[in-house]
Motif scaffolding. Structure first.
Motif, PDB file in Angstrom:
ATOM      1  N   GLN A  98      -2.371  -0.901   7.427  1.00 57.76           N
ATOM      2  CA  GLN A  98      -1.800  -0.409   6.182  1.00 57.76           C
ATOM      3  C   GLN A  98      -1.682  -1.540   5.169  1.00 57.76           C
ATOM      4  O   GLN A  98      -1.184  -2.619   5.475  1.00 57.76           O
ATOM      5  CB  GLN A  98      -0.428   0.202   6.448  1.00 57.76           C
ATOM      6  CG  GLN A  98       0.238   0.809   5.223  1.00 57.76           C
ATOM      7  CD  GLN A  98       1.625   1.351   5.532  1.00 57.76           C
ATOM      8  OE1 GLN A  98       2.126   1.206   6.654  1.00 57.76           O
ATOM      9  NE2 GLN A  98       2.263   1.966   4.543  1.00 57.76           N
ATOM     10  N   GLY A  99      -2.175  -1.286   3.975  1.00 59.38           N
ATOM     11  CA  GLY A  99      -2.150  -2.292   2.922  1.00 59.38           C
ATOM     12  C   GLY A  99      -3.434  -3.073   2.779  1.00 59.38           C
ATOM     13  O   GLY A  99      -3.633  -3.762   1.765  1.00 59.38           O
ATOM     14  N   ASP A 100      -4.330  -2.973   3.783  1.00 62.84           N
ATOM     15  CA  ASP A 100      -5.613  -3.677   3.691  1.00 62.84           C
ATOM     16  C   ASP A 100      -6.472  -3.087   2.573  1.00 62.84           C
ATOM     17  O   ASP A 100      -6.510  -1.866   2.381  1.00 62.84           O
ATOM     18  CB  ASP A 100      -6.399  -3.548   4.999  1.00 62.84           C
ATOM     19  CG  ASP A 100      -5.903  -4.468   6.096  1.00 62.84           C
ATOM     20  OD1 ASP A 100      -5.038  -5.316   5.808  1.00 62.84           O
ATOM     21  OD2 ASP A 100      -6.392  -4.342   7.240  1.00 62.84           O
ATOM     22  N   THR A 101      -7.166  -3.949   1.861  1.00 66.10           N
ATOM     23  CA  THR A 101      -8.246  -3.513   0.986  1.00 66.10           C
ATOM     24  C   THR A 101      -9.525  -3.547   1.807  1.00 66.10           C
ATOM     25  O   THR A 101      -9.918  -4.604   2.322  1.00 66.10           O
ATOM     26  CB  THR A 101      -8.373  -4.408  -0.250  1.00 66.10           C
ATOM     27  OG1 THR A 101      -7.175  -4.277  -1.029  1.00 66.10           O
ATOM     28  CG2 THR A 101      -9.564  -3.995  -1.100  1.00 66.10           C
ATOM     29  N   VAL A 102     -10.134  -2.402   1.961  1.00 63.99           N
ATOM     30  CA  VAL A 102     -11.256  -2.226   2.874  1.00 63.99           C
ATOM     31  C   VAL A 102     -12.551  -2.153   2.082  1.00 63.99           C
ATOM     32  O   VAL A 102     -12.642  -1.458   1.068  1.00 63.99           O
ATOM     33  CB  VAL A 102     -11.079  -0.936   3.702  1.00 63.99           C
ATOM     34  CG1 VAL A 102     -12.182  -0.826   4.742  1.00 63.99           C
ATOM     35  CG2 VAL A 102      -9.713  -0.907   4.362  1.00 63.99           C
ATOM     36  N   LYS A 103     -13.558  -2.863   2.564  1.00 70.78           N
ATOM     37  CA  LYS A 103     -14.882  -2.844   1.948  1.00 70.78           C
ATOM     38  C   LYS A 103     -15.875  -2.378   3.000  1.00 70.78           C
ATOM     39  O   LYS A 103     -16.002  -3.002   4.061  1.00 70.78           O
ATOM     40  CB  LYS A 103     -15.240  -4.243   1.443  1.00 70.78           C
ATOM     41  CG  LYS A 103     -16.528  -4.328   0.653  1.00 70.78           C
ATOM     42  CD  LYS A 103     -16.716  -5.757   0.125  1.00 70.78           C
ATOM     43  CE  LYS A 103     -17.967  -5.887  -0.710  1.00 70.78           C
ATOM     44  NZ  LYS A 103     -18.133  -7.286  -1.210  1.00 70.78           N
TER      45      LYS A 103
END
Length: 527
Positions: A98-103
């Motif tokens: 939770q809170g990760d910016t995912v690419k």
């Protein structure tokens, strides 16, 4: 077989050591699942090589997914041509915090365009993966990068939304898990993706899958006998009997991996329905709780035993239990369909050698009723409050121009009337299923909604928040949501045969301006 992956493992198959590669994100790396989530796969017949590969879990903030064609052993001795993410069905599980910016970097090595839709994840509209609405479909040989922040923990999944009635059916899907910052830990965490297949592979070429056009079901069939039957009232729905092979994580029957536990373990099972039929899932030998639905927690869930969890297309249910009954038990489908016997996984306690449970899949068991489950607690809406906007969606099955269509308020997509909102609106929607025999699991992109009532009765238990809701024939639900994610969003039936035959509308924000321009040469097929 072309191998272009970073991590390698030694697999012993028939006395041969085969060096295979795992799949990884470029930053976070890969772990072979410790949860027996995968199964055996079969490489394309031209290689004449059988391999056994555990499904992978991709972690980290940057992930690489490649869409490509393959063959996979789905039942003992039966290999089917499939379309895959990273050479497996399901594709790898993506687990983020939770809170990760995912690419996520998607590369398309298929002969047709593809996209990825993040089912249930409240992504920005530009990342929703809808060809012709939020992006152009990714052409063969091309790539596209999805990037978004994973704010809301829960169980989700990803799948192609380009010609999705066919591409999802071919295997283009995988699970997406957002681990919560304050999530209670469990000892075992398993994900079971449920699906249905056509065991004969009738009409399918070895690799191009050209015969697997499941949008051409009986509702749109040009076959005169099918249409004659429908016109005579013998069949007012599509013929789903072609799906005779049911799978868990791409495997059926004895190929389904066991779920290993030890006495005293707290076990979570994440159920995801990636197919087009509802499944009645029963956990044998244990009490359990439904702790979340569509990734959203249920307040103080009650103890259940000898209940089935009815899971419709697109829905997710997380159940938890304490492994306090040593032996070998089943979690299986109690549906009446002939393929249901293959949708069974053994829960095997460490040290247990004999099967202490006999399947009773034919026994009728009551389904847990979400609108009466859990305890009342924090909620967003009440049934009697005033809403900014109210809409009614009448869902129906009709014959038009010699074929069967699925309508919303008498219209089919793209001619359906959109739900027009602006940011901050509170919206109530009344869903009415007027079809005589068919369920309509309605999925709203980009938002969670609260169930307010079912058949005129207010929800009595926990507040239930979902993104996909199964509306059975004759049922009426009232749901509500806040317009808090600007964009142009799909709202459609997740029996994708119904969506491809018209049951799609859009939620449009009047104060949203998009920079996207659809390319008329991209072959965009958003249904």
């Amino acid at each position: 077989m072309k191998v272009n992956w970073k991590y390698k493992s030694i697999i012993i198959v028939g006395g041969l050591s085969v060096i295979l590669a795992g799949c990884t994100g470029s930053m976070g790396g890969m772990e072979h699942s410790k949860m027996n989530m995968g199964g055996t796969t079969k490489t394309p017949a031209s290689t004449n090589m059988q391999t056994t590969v555990k499904q992978t879990i991709l972690t980290g903030k940057e992930i690489n997914l490649t869409a490509s064609a393959s063959n996979q052993e789905t039942a003992p001795g039966l290999s089917l041509p499939v379309w895959t993410f990273n050479n497996s069905v399901p594709g790898p599980q993506i687990r983020v915090k939770q809170g990760d910016t995912v690419k996520v970097n998607l590369k398309n090595q298929l002969p047709e365009p593809v996209t990825i839709h993040w089912h249930g994840v409240p992504v920005p509209n530009t990342m929703d993966g809808i060809p012709g609405v939020t992006q152009n479909a990714v052409q063969p040989g091309q790539s596209f990068t999805y990037e978004f922040k994973a704010d809301v923990p829960g169980t989700y999944w990803y799948h192609s939304h380009q010609d999705s009635v066919n591409q999802l059916d071919r295997g283009l899907y995988g699970s997406f898990i957002v681990e919560g910052k304050n999530e209670k830990k469990v000892d075992r965490d398993y994900t079971l993706m449920l699906d249905e297949w056509i065991s004969s592979g009738e009409g399918m070429s070895d690799m191009d899958m050209s015969g697997m056009d499941h949008s051409k079901m009986n509702m749109n069939s040009s076959n005169s006998s099918s249409n004659d039957n429908m016109m005579q009232g013998k069949s007012m729905g599509e013929d789903m009997s072609m799906y005779d092979l049911y799978t868990i994580n791409g495997k059926s029957g004895s190929l389904v991996d066991q779920l290993q536990v030890k006495e005293g373990d707290k076990v979570r099972i994440r159920l995801i329905n990636a197919g087009y039929l509802s499944h009645q899932i029963h956990l044998h030998g244990h009490e359990f709780q439904i702790v979340s639905t569509d990734g959203q927690p249920i307040n103080n869930p009650g103890i259940l035993k000898d209940n089935v969890v009815s899971i419709a297309p697109g829905e997710r249910y997380d159940i938890e239990f304490i492994a306090n009954n040593p032996g070998q038990w089943f979690i299986e489908d109690h549906s009446d369909n002939k393929g249901a016997s293959g949708m069974r996984a053994t829960i095997a306690y460490e040290g247990a050698t004999a099967t202490s449970d006999k399947s009773n899949a034919s026994k009728k068991l009551p389904a847990a009723d979400l609108v009466q489950y859990g305890q009342a607690g924090k909620t967003t809406f009440s049934l009697d409050q005033k809403f900014t906007l109210e809409y009614t969606m009448n869902l129906n099955t009709e014959m038009k121009d010699g074929g069967m269509v699925y309508t919303i308020n008498g219209k089919t997509f793209p001619d359906t009337d959109s739900l027009n909102v602006k940011t901050g609106d509170t919206v109530k929607v009344r869903l009415v299923n007027n079809s005589k025999s068919e369920d309509h699991p309605m999925h709203l992109h980009g938002h969670f909604f609260q169930i307010l009532s079912k058949n005129g009765k207010q929800v009595a238990g926990s507040a239930i928040f979902k993104d996909t809701l199964n509306v059975k024939p004759g049922e009426v639900y009232e749901i509500a949501f806040i317009a808090n994610n600007p964009g142009d969003w799909m709202f459609h039936c997740h029996d994708l045969h119904h969506a491809s035959a018209g049951m799609v509308t859009e939620l449009k924000y009047t104060d949203y301006k998009t920079n996207f321009v659809a390319d008329p040469t991209a072959g965009n097929k958003p249904e």
